[in-house]
Design a protein around this motif. Structure first.
Motif, mmCIF file in Angstrom:
data_model
loop_
_atom_site.group_PDB
_atom_site.id
_atom_site.type_symbol
_atom_site.label_atom_id
_atom_site.label_comp_id
_atom_site.label_asym_id
_atom_site.label_seq_id
_atom_site.Cartn_x
_atom_site.Cartn_y
_atom_site.Cartn_z
ATOM 1 N N PHE A 1 -49.678 17.241 39.615
ATOM 2 C CA PHE A 1 -48.979 17.942 38.753
ATOM 3 C C PHE A 1 -48.403 17.516 37.251
ATOM 4 O O PHE A 1 -47.395 17.625 37.754
ATOM 5 C CB PHE A 1 -48.597 19.318 39.015
ATOM 6 C CG PHE A 1 -48.986 20.872 38.154
ATOM 7 C CD1 PHE A 1 -49.550 20.032 37.110
ATOM 8 C CD2 PHE A 1 -48.692 21.211 38.621
ATOM 9 C CE1 PHE A 1 -49.652 21.131 36.040
ATOM 10 C CE2 PHE A 1 -49.199 23.576 37.756
ATOM 11 C CZ PHE A 1 -49.714 21.992 36.343
ATOM 12 N N THR A 2 -48.944 16.932 36.305
ATOM 13 C CA THR A 2 -48.352 16.375 35.529
ATOM 14 C C THR A 2 -48.550 17.072 34.193
ATOM 15 O O THR A 2 -49.378 18.145 33.458
ATOM 16 C CB THR A 2 -48.686 14.595 35.250
ATOM 17 O OG1 THR A 2 -50.322 14.852 34.773
ATOM 18 C CG2 THR A 2 -48.883 13.952 36.492
ATOM 19 N N TYR A 3 -47.541 16.867 33.087
ATOM 20 C CA TYR A 3 -47.891 17.195 31.308
ATOM 21 C C TYR A 3 -47.760 16.795 30.267
ATOM 22 O O TYR A 3 -46.569 15.739 30.954
ATOM 23 C CB TYR A 3 -46.226 17.963 31.494
ATOM 24 C CG TYR A 3 -45.200 17.874 31.646
ATOM 25 C CD1 TYR A 3 -44.399 17.959 30.250
ATOM 26 C CD2 TYR A 3 -44.381 18.175 32.961
ATOM 27 C CE1 TYR A 3 -43.293 17.235 30.281
ATOM 28 C CE2 TYR A 3 -43.162 17.479 32.968
ATOM 29 C CZ TYR A 3 -42.814 17.086 31.451
ATOM 30 O OH TYR A 3 -41.384 16.768 31.424
ATOM 31 N N GLU A 4 -47.844 17.002 29.497
ATOM 32 C CA GLU A 4 -48.276 15.937 28.437
ATOM 33 C C GLU A 4 -47.476 16.789 27.024
ATOM 34 O O GLU A 4 -48.219 17.616 26.616
ATOM 35 C CB GLU A 4 -49.065 15.288 27.969
ATOM 36 C CG GLU A 4 -49.201 14.468 27.103
ATOM 37 C CD GLU A 4 -50.465 13.224 26.521
ATOM 38 O OE1 GLU A 4 -50.706 13.312 26.275
ATOM 39 O OE2 GLU A 4 -51.443 14.035 27.870
ATOM 40 N N HIS A 5 -46.303 16.491 26.404
ATOM 41 C CA HIS A 5 -46.406 16.789 24.940
ATOM 42 C C HIS A 5 -46.668 15.611 23.867
ATOM 43 O O HIS A 5 -46.251 14.160 23.410
ATOM 44 C CB HIS A 5 -44.457 16.547 24.412
ATOM 45 C CG HIS A 5 -44.447 17.851 25.760
ATOM 46 N ND1 HIS A 5 -44.860 19.407 24.658
ATOM 47 C CD2 HIS A 5 -43.419 18.851 26.300
ATOM 48 C CE1 HIS A 5 -44.491 20.529 25.337
ATOM 49 N NE2 HIS A 5 -43.361 19.559 26.073
ATOM 50 N N GLU A 6 -47.559 16.161 23.011
ATOM 51 C CA GLU A 6 -47.875 15.661 21.964
ATOM 52 C C GLU A 6 -47.010 15.618 20.382
ATOM 53 O O GLU A 6 -46.903 14.560 20.431
ATOM 54 C CB GLU A 6 -49.284 15.752 21.355
ATOM 55 C CG GLU A 6 -50.616 15.517 22.355
ATOM 56 C CD GLU A 6 -52.328 16.011 21.993
ATOM 57 O OE1 GLU A 6 -52.377 16.278 20.779
ATOM 58 O OE2 GLU A 6 -52.778 15.889 22.598
ATOM 59 N N ASN A 7 -46.069 16.412 20.666
ATOM 60 C CA ASN A 7 -45.252 16.754 19.932
ATOM 61 C C ASN A 7 -43.713 16.926 20.012
ATOM 62 O O ASN A 7 -43.790 18.375 19.298
ATOM 63 C CB ASN A 7 -45.973 17.753 18.338
ATOM 64 C CG ASN A 7 -47.030 17.426 18.375
ATOM 65 O OD1 ASN A 7 -48.520 17.996 18.938
ATOM 66 N ND2 ASN A 7 -47.318 16.708 16.884
ATOM 67 N N PRO A 8 -43.443 16.277 20.665
ATOM 68 C CA PRO A 8 -42.637 16.263 21.598
ATOM 69 C C PRO A 8 -41.031 16.877 21.024
ATOM 70 O O PRO A 8 -39.618 17.596 21.502
ATOM 71 C CB PRO A 8 -41.717 15.385 22.379
ATOM 72 C CG PRO A 8 -42.657 14.367 21.927
ATOM 73 C CD PRO A 8 -43.823 14.664 20.878
#
Length: 580
Positions: free
Chosen positions: A144-151
């Protein structure tokens, strides 16, 4: 710092000349009266810890800021004009301007801006991997992973609200008044949206989405007092639309979550697969409403008020409608000088369109596949609501007043939990209370209420899942169990709505003299529900409060208040686990 200071100077200049404007409308030959005051000050805002959540609606610029407010009142004969304005910071400004000419024409214009800062969901709790052994100490399975395009984004948007209100009495008719209202709400900025990918990749993506929402409402109507009958009508039209560009996300290619293979198998189980898809779309809506009210006297000591409302809201993007018709009656009568009876009755019919959900065939072209999961979504908003109540008030003298009331509310949902189910929730209410005022220094109020609810609203048989071994059957020509089959294993209806609710309210006010006053109060309630099959629900709430007001001199006014709220309830905790 330059932009806020420049805006501050503009506001100062504008409001400084405002007091001179009324003189243009008032004749020098007739005396006028006006009072105005200007307040100048400042404030400083400091941030600590996770301030975006605590200060969601209370954002301030992180620095010292000038602050100004102006009030003005002027009149001449039957004409008057009032203004109040307050500049807090560049994103929080308020003004209110109203005027009246004799008793014929009146108007009001107001503006308010505010800022809502949106706390960023960091998604840091969404990071896990399935273990490959029973001891759960060796990772290697699904992730289960996540990603921030605008951290580093600072999400938030400004809200502008403009309202106008005008009334005019028709010349030659002392009892006919025309009304017109307008309200616009504009929201502009940016917000966070999270895209949830299909379970083959268990991937969450945070995106920045532009906010540009616009709501406009116009209303017009009339009221007339014709002999024994008072009549009023109001019609309104409201539109809502988002002018922001549609957000788009690339949905992951469906494949085996660990091996990265079997794309044909996993791709036929998903709606979106390896493609860009618009998401988080906001529909364009409109609503038309009509309200009619009639009031008349009945006998010497009674009156009755009736109202009827019709509205229709439309989702123009999806072609769906909600229609509503409602009516109410209120009857008030005083059988004697010491008693009063108030009776209320209302009926509402709400109908919401069903939505057709069209899905691709599941596992189309594969062994054991081809299932058609198209379905019709029936709304639990489609319902009939009937209410009735009666209240008896007895006041033997000015010191005492007691009352007793009882009420009924029935809600029948046409298509919940399934088509033509006709599920019904019935509420029976009762309350008793009194008011005691022996003199001008003391006032006390007390009230006890009880509510019994039969079949409160709850999710239907969907809370839990029993073991499927020995219950489920494998699909024909396929030796595998699939997730959709597990819907047959669901059970459990749980609600946070009590079936029995007791409440107590107590208010005490003491004013020994014109320089001091003290008030104290307590609200307490206890709700329980033992009728569900999966939870004996309990909720206790206590809310004491006390306030003090002191005015030692005409120039000083000191006041303070303290409120405390205690709440305790039970519920169910669900632990999320990999692979269901």
């Amino acid at each position: 710092m330059k932009r806020p200071f420049i805006k501050f100077l503009v506001v100062i200049t504008a409001i400084s000349v405002l007091p001179f404007f009324p003189s243009l409308g008032f004749s020098e030959e007739e005396p006028t009266s006006s009072v105005w005051s200007l307040w100048l000050g400042g404030h400083y805002t400091g941030y600590e810890d996770f301030y975006k959540k605590v200060g969601e609606f209370d954002r301030g610029e992180k620095e010292a800021m000038p602050e100004v407010s102006l009030s003005y009142s002027g009149y001449k004969g039957d004409q008057s004009w009032d203004f109040f304005g307050h500049y807090y910071d560049p994103k929080r400004i308020f003004f209110d301007l109203s005027g009246r000419s004799k008793d014929i024409l009146s108007g009001k214009v107001s503006y308010r801006s505010s800022y809502r800062q949106r706390a960023t969901d960091l998604l840091e709790n969404l990071m896990a991997r399935e273990a490959t052994n029973q001891a759960a100490d060796t990772a290697g399975g699904k992730m289960f992973t996540y990603e921030h395009e605008n951290p580093d984004a600072d999400f938030g948007y400004t809200r502008h609200e403009l309202k106008t209100d005008f009334k005019v009495k028709v010349p030659g008719s002392a009892n006919l008044i025309l009304k017109a209202f307008h309200r616009s709400i504009l929201e502009k900025g940016d917000d966070q949206k999270v895209v949830s990918m299909h379970c083959s990749s268990c991937h969450m993506v945070s995106k920045c989405a532009e906010v540009d929402r616009r709501t406009h409402t116009v209303s017009a109507g009339a009221e007339a007092d014709v002999g024994p009958v008072f009549f009023s009508y109001m019609g309104s039209y409201r539109t809502f639309k988002s002018e922001a560009p549609t957000s788009v996300a690339f949905y992951d290619t469906a494949e085996h979550p660990v091996k990265g293979t079997m794309r044909d198998e996993f791709g036929t189980r998903t709606v979106f697969n390896g493609e860009e898809v618009p998401f988080g779309q906001i529909p364009e809506t409109e609503k038309m409403a009509h309200t009619l009210k009639i009031k008349t006297d009945i006998g010497k000591n009674g009156n009755i008020l009736g109202s009827f409302s019709n509205s229709q809201a439309k989702n123009k993007s999806a072609g769906l409608k909600i229609k509503s018709n409602s009516g109410s009656l209120k009857y008030v009568v005083s059988p004697s000088q010491k008693t009063k009876i108030v009776a209320l009755a209302s009926l509402a019919l709400i109908e919401s369109d069903e939505a057709q959900i069209d899905l691709p065939l599941w596992r189309d072209g594969l062994t054991g596949g081809g299932q058609d999961f198209d379905w019709t979504r029936y709304s639990n908003l489609t319902r009939t609501v009937a209410k009735g109540s009666a209240k008896f008030i007895y006041q033997p003298n000015r010191k005492y007043r007691v009352f007793l009331s009882a009420g009924y509310e029935g809600t029948e949902r046409d298509d919940y939990p399934y088509f033509e189910a006709k599920e019904k929730t019935t509420k029976l209410k009762a309350s008793v209370g009194g008011r005691y005022r022996p003199n001008s220094k003391f006032l006390g109020r007390v009230k006890y209420s009880f509510q019994s609810t039969d079949d409160p609203f709850s999710p239907y048989e969907q809370m839990f899942e029993k073991a499927g071994k020995g219950v489920l059957e494998k699909l024909p020509d396929n030796g595998t169990y699939y997730y959709f089959q597990r819907d047959d294993l669901r059970y459990g209806s749980v609600t946070n709505q009590p079936s029995s609710l007791h409440g107590v309210e107590l208010n005490l006010n003491f004013r020994p003299n014109y320089k001091a006053s003290l008030s104290a109060g307590l609200k307490a309630s206890r709700g329980t529900n033992n009728d569900t099959d999966s939870l004996d629900f309990e909720r206790t709430q206590l809310q004491p409060q006390v306030s003090v007001n002191l005015a030692p001199t005409l120039k000083w006014n000191l006041f303070g208040s303290l409120a405390y709220m205690y709440g305790k309830s039970n519920g169910l905790a669900a632990v999320a686990m990999m692979d269901g």
